[in-house]
Design an enzyme around this catalytic site. Structure first.
Site, mmCIF file in Angstrom:
data_model
loop_
_atom_site.group_PDB
_atom_site.id
_atom_site.type_symbol
_atom_site.label_atom_id
_atom_site.label_comp_id
_atom_site.label_asym_id
_atom_site.label_seq_id
_atom_site.Cartn_x
_atom_site.Cartn_y
_atom_site.Cartn_z
ATOM 1 N N SER A 63 2.515 0.302 -6.801
ATOM 2 C CA SER A 63 3.277 -0.708 -6.049
ATOM 3 C C SER A 63 4.482 -1.162 -6.861
ATOM 4 C CB SER A 63 2.388 -1.906 -5.719
ATOM 5 O OG SER A 63 1.221 -1.461 -5.056
ATOM 6 N N LEU A 115 0.815 -1.217 0.000
ATOM 7 C CA LEU A 115 0.000 0.000 0.000
ATOM 8 C C LEU A 115 0.850 1.270 0.000
ATOM 9 C CD1 LEU A 115 -2.724 -1.140 2.559
ATOM 10 C CD2 LEU A 115 -2.766 -1.296 0.065
ATOM 11 N N HIS A 116 0.329 2.291 -0.677
ATOM 12 C CA HIS A 116 0.997 3.584 -0.758
ATOM 13 C C HIS A 116 -0.059 4.677 -0.685
ATOM 14 C CE1 HIS A 116 -0.471 3.484 -4.858
ATOM 15 N NE2 HIS A 116 0.237 2.382 -5.125
ATOM 16 N N GLU A 117 0.381 5.924 -0.829
ATOM 17 C CA GLU A 117 -0.543 7.069 -0.703
ATOM 18 C C GLU A 117 -1.717 6.994 -1.674
ATOM 19 O OE1 GLU A 117 -1.386 9.624 1.213
ATOM 20 O OE2 GLU A 117 0.035 8.861 2.673
ATOM 21 N N ASP A 162 -5.947 3.480 -12.848
ATOM 22 C CA ASP A 162 -6.280 2.338 -13.702
ATOM 23 C C ASP A 162 -7.606 2.663 -14.400
ATOM 24 O OD1 ASP A 162 -4.190 0.163 -12.796
ATOM 25 O OD2 ASP A 162 -4.891 1.193 -10.997
ATOM 26 N N HIS A 180 -3.393 4.291 -2.527
ATOM 27 C CA HIS A 180 -4.393 3.471 -1.818
ATOM 28 C C HIS A 180 -4.983 4.249 -0.639
ATOM 29 C CE1 HIS A 180 -1.547 0.247 -3.416
ATOM 30 N NE2 HIS A 180 -2.685 -0.092 -3.973
ATOM 31 N N VAL A 207 -2.917 9.838 -7.455
ATOM 32 C CA VAL A 207 -1.965 10.447 -6.518
ATOM 33 C C VAL A 207 -0.556 10.265 -7.098
ATOM 34 C CG1 VAL A 207 -1.038 10.410 -4.174
ATOM 35 C CG2 VAL A 207 -3.464 9.967 -4.569
ATOM 36 N N GLN A 229 -5.386 -12.385 -12.490
ATOM 37 C CA GLN A 229 -5.204 -11.221 -13.357
ATOM 38 C C GLN A 229 -3.767 -11.052 -13.834
ATOM 39 O OE1 GLN A 229 -6.604 -8.482 -10.171
ATOM 40 N NE2 GLN A 229 -5.025 -7.102 -10.924
HETATM 41 P P1 AMP Z 1 -3.748 -2.150 -6.790
HETATM 42 O O1 AMP Z 1 -3.350 -2.488 -5.395
HETATM 43 O O2 AMP Z 1 -2.626 -1.730 -7.666
HETATM 44 O O3 AMP Z 1 -4.650 -3.202 -7.419
HETATM 45 O O4 AMP Z 1 -4.655 -0.854 -6.665
HETATM 46 C C1 AMP Z 1 -5.776 -0.830 -5.837
HETATM 47 C C2 AMP Z 1 -6.558 0.424 -6.117
HETATM 48 O O5 AMP Z 1 -5.732 1.560 -5.874
HETATM 49 C C3 AMP Z 1 -7.018 0.528 -7.587
HETATM 50 O O6 AMP Z 1 -8.339 1.038 -7.625
HETATM 51 C C4 AMP Z 1 -6.024 1.493 -8.174
HETATM 52 O O7 AMP Z 1 -6.535 2.216 -9.265
HETATM 53 C C5 AMP Z 1 -5.773 2.417 -6.986
HETATM 54 N N1 AMP Z 1 -4.519 3.122 -7.152
HETATM 55 C C6 AMP Z 1 -3.294 2.599 -7.399
HETATM 56 N N2 AMP Z 1 -2.372 3.571 -7.546
HETATM 57 C C7 AMP Z 1 -3.031 4.744 -7.399
HETATM 58 C C8 AMP Z 1 -2.637 6.122 -7.468
HETATM 59 N N3 AMP Z 1 -1.383 6.482 -7.703
HETATM 60 N N4 AMP Z 1 -3.590 7.053 -7.254
HETATM 61 C C9 AMP Z 1 -4.873 6.702 -7.025
HETATM 62 N N5 AMP Z 1 -5.308 5.428 -6.954
HETATM 63 C C10 AMP Z 1 -4.403 4.469 -7.153
#
Ligand code: AMP
Length: 290
Positions: free
Chosen positions: A186, A33-35, A150, A37, A176, A61
């Site tokens: 990530s 997780l990052h900002e 995404d 999320h 973000v 996926q």
């Molecule tokens: P993931 O863990 O990569 O599957 O992402 C989980 C959710 O976080 C998805 O809805 C992504 O679109 C969202 N997400 C990932 N990176 C960002 C970002 N930089 N800014 C905003 N939402 C993000």
């Protein structure tokens, strides 16, 4: 924060929340997780109580030659961060819990899933749609929060939700970025310092497009040139695709009209990154959000 490992228990918790007329929000993630999320979690907290976050690295996926095995997993840090954001439930099922032996059903959003990311990553969106449908069925949230980072995924999930009469309202949230513009991901953890520096070209390309649109350019071919020129200036980046598409159909456009996305996918070294800009018509002019 309660950690929930089984679908049955998550359903029970959700049933209880609904019976008390509470507004349950879900933020689906794959962890690390990052900002980006956390921004979804904060958005969820504004509208919902309780808030559930799911962490599930979804094998369905990832293609056979993709990074499922080495995808970053940072459980302890994720758990602590979600705790400090006052998340109520962390739903973290095992692959066997999500895909029990003999599992054989999937969902595909035809057409939208075959282009762009779908063409580069065959089967990817079938895996995404299937797991998101399962998460929405298990958690039964009132609202589910997804990032515009995404953009094609967000569009596909909204279409699935409409097509299958799902109750959850799908909420899209802004991208973000790091201070230098790189969209948080990530997968940025894979980048070495040189690649990390080069990766800002994706943002710089979208920012150059924003300037060009602001000075009146509407022609998609000309705008694509602008994007490609910036990326070509970074020899360590190879473009996978760059397109300007209608925000509903995700088909290429000849000129800006209504709401569009400029979408980029590129490899920086061996790391595949995506980014986009939202282009919205606003009384004859266009606003570009990167
Ligand atoms: P993931 O863990 O990569 O599957 O992402 C989980 C959710 O976080 C998805 O809805 C992504 O679109 C969202 N997400 C990932 N990176 C960002 C970002 N930089 N800014 C905003 N939402 C993000």
């Amino acid at each position: 924060m309660e950690i929930i490992r089984t679908g049955a228990w998550m359903k029970q918790v959700s049933r209880e929340a609904r019976s008390k007329e509470r507004i349950l929000g879900l933020v689906p993630t794959m962890g690390a997780l990052h900002e980006g999320h956390f921004s979804l979690v904060r958005e969820a907290r504004k509208e919902c109580s309780p808030v559930a976050v799911s962490i599930f690295v979804n094998p369905a996926q990832f293609g056979p030659s993709e990074d499922f095995k080495k995808y970053p997993r940072t459980w302890d840090a994720d758990r602590e961060a979600l705790e400090s954001l006052h998340v109520d439930y962390l739903f973290a099922p095992s692959p066997e819990e999500v895909y029990p032996k003999g599992f054989r059903t999937s969902v595909n959003v035809d057409g939208l899933s075959d282009r762009l990311e779908g063409r580069s990553r065959p089967g990817h969106f079938r895996g995404v749609a299937t797991v998101v449908l399962k998460l929405l069925e298990i958690v039964q949230p009132e609202f589910a929060f997804f990032g515009r980072k995404d953009a094609q995924q967000l569009r596909i999930i909204a279409q699935m939700s409409a097509d299958l009469n799902l109750d959850a309202r799908i909420v899209g949230c802004p991208i973000v970025r790091e201070p230098d513009g790189l969209a948080l991901s990530s997968r940025n953890a894979y980048l070495n310092p040189q690649e990390r520096h080069a990766a800002t070209a994706l943002y710089r390309a979208l920012d150059a497009l924003r300037e060009d649109v602001a000075s009146g350019e509407r022609n998609a071919a000309c705008l694509l040139e602008v994007l490609q020129d910036v990326i070509r200036g970074e020899p360590s980046i190879s473009l996978d695709y760059v397109e300007i598409v209608d925000a509903v159909t995700f088909e290429s456009v000849v000129a800006l009209r209504g709401t569009c996305y400029a979408l980029l996918a590129a490899r920086v070294g061996t790391t595949r990154l995506i980014d986009n800009a939202l282009i919205e018509e606003d009384g004859g002019s266009f606003r570009v959000t990167v």
